[in-house]
Design a protein around this motif. Structure first.
Motif, PDB file in Angstrom:
ATOM      1  N   MET A 287       0.810  -1.231   0.000  1.00  0.00           N
ATOM      2  CA  MET A 287       0.000   0.000   0.000  1.00  0.00           C
ATOM      3  C   MET A 287       0.839   1.275   0.000  1.00  0.00           C
ATOM      4  SD  MET A 287      -3.004  -1.105  -0.326  1.00  0.00           S
ATOM      5  CE  MET A 287      -4.113  -2.450   0.041  1.00  0.00           C
ATOM      6  N   SER A 288       2.115   1.178  -0.338  1.00  0.00           N
ATOM      7  CA  SER A 288       2.907   2.390  -0.526  1.00  0.00           C
ATOM      8  C   SER A 288       2.524   3.028  -1.844  1.00  0.00           C
ATOM      9  CB  SER A 288       4.396   2.053  -0.520  1.00  0.00           C
ATOM     10  OG  SER A 288       4.792   1.592   0.742  1.00  0.00           O
ATOM     11  N   THR A 289       2.369   4.345  -1.831  1.00  0.00           N
ATOM     12  CA  THR A 289       1.931   5.047  -3.033  1.00  0.00           C
ATOM     13  C   THR A 289       2.984   6.041  -3.495  1.00  0.00           C
ATOM     14  OG1 THR A 289       0.762   6.706  -1.710  1.00  0.00           O
ATOM     15  CG2 THR A 289      -0.518   4.817  -2.479  1.00  0.00           C
ATOM     16  N   ASN A 290       2.925   6.338  -4.777  1.00  0.00           N
ATOM     17  CA  ASN A 290       3.831   7.297  -5.373  1.00  0.00           C
ATOM     18  C   ASN A 290       3.046   8.066  -6.432  1.00  0.00           C
ATOM     19  OD1 ASN A 290       6.350   8.573  -5.861  1.00  0.00           O
ATOM     20  ND2 ASN A 290       6.659   7.289  -7.658  1.00  0.00           N
ATOM     21  N   TYR A 291       3.289   9.372  -6.522  1.00  0.00           N
ATOM     22  CA  TYR A 291       2.534  10.214  -7.450  1.00  0.00           C
ATOM     23  C   TYR A 291       3.467  11.110  -8.261  1.00  0.00           C
ATOM     24  CZ  TYR A 291      -1.503   8.960  -4.590  1.00  0.00           C
ATOM     25  OH  TYR A 291      -2.489   8.261  -3.923  1.00  0.00           O
ATOM     26  N   ALA A 292       3.036  11.393  -9.470  1.00  0.00           N
ATOM     27  CA  ALA A 292       3.718  12.421 -10.247  1.00  0.00           C
ATOM     28  C   ALA A 292       3.490  13.766  -9.557  1.00  0.00           C
ATOM     29  CB  ALA A 292       3.152  12.464 -11.666  1.00  0.00           C
ATOM     30  N   ASP A 293       4.484  14.632  -9.638  1.00  0.00           N
ATOM     31  CA  ASP A 293       4.374  15.931  -8.985  1.00  0.00           C
ATOM     32  C   ASP A 293       3.141  16.703  -9.460  1.00  0.00           C
ATOM     33  OD1 ASP A 293       7.969  16.615  -8.859  1.00  0.00           O
ATOM     34  OD2 ASP A 293       6.650  15.497  -7.520  1.00  0.00           O
ATOM     35  N   SER A 294       2.796  16.530 -10.715  1.00  0.00           N
ATOM     36  CA  SER A 294       1.695  17.288 -11.300  1.00  0.00           C
ATOM     37  C   SER A 294       0.331  16.930 -10.725  1.00  0.00           C
ATOM     38  CB  SER A 294       1.673  17.112 -12.817  1.00  0.00           C
ATOM     39  OG  SER A 294       1.525  15.737 -13.139  1.00  0.00           O
TER      40      SER A 294
END
Length: 114
Positions: free
Chosen positions: A55-62
């Motif tokens: 459940m670790s998440t990562n997102y684009a800065d935008s």
């Protein structure tokens, strides 16, 4: 045979929200890393968000602070909640499942009007 089917795309005004879903067949969903990507006309495909088995998440800065990725292993489904949409979010959105190899859906169109 793994298949991914996206849904939930559509036309929305700037500032609006959409929730994308990606349903997967097969038995490896719960042990796979999942991601949402998008490709706008004339641009390369880019990562939007990803979520691991832990459940670790990562997102684009935008999209940070506006989009949220989640998964329901019981339903073999990954979601992308998109809020405060902007015209620059317009693209075809694809989900990807990664376990030893990549599996891609067919994409769903998201269009944000100004």
């Amino acid at each position: 045979q793994v298949q991914l089917v996206e849904s939930g795309g559509g036309l929305v005004q700037a500032g609006g929200s959409l929730r994308l879903s990606c349903a997967a067949s097969g038995s490896i969903f719960s042990i796979s890393t999942l991601g949402w990507y998008r490709q706008a006309p004339g641009k390369e495909r880019e990562m939007v968000a990803s979520i691991t088995t832990g459940m670790s998440t990562n997102y684009a800065d935008s999209v940070k602070g506006r989009f949220a990725i989640s998964r329901d292993n019981a339903k073999n489904t990954v979601y992308l909640q998109m809020n405060s949409l902007k015209p620059e979010d317009t693209a075809v959105y694809y989900c990807k499942m990664l376990l030893f190899r990549e599996y891609w859906g067919q994409g769903t169109q998201v269009t944000v009007s100004s």
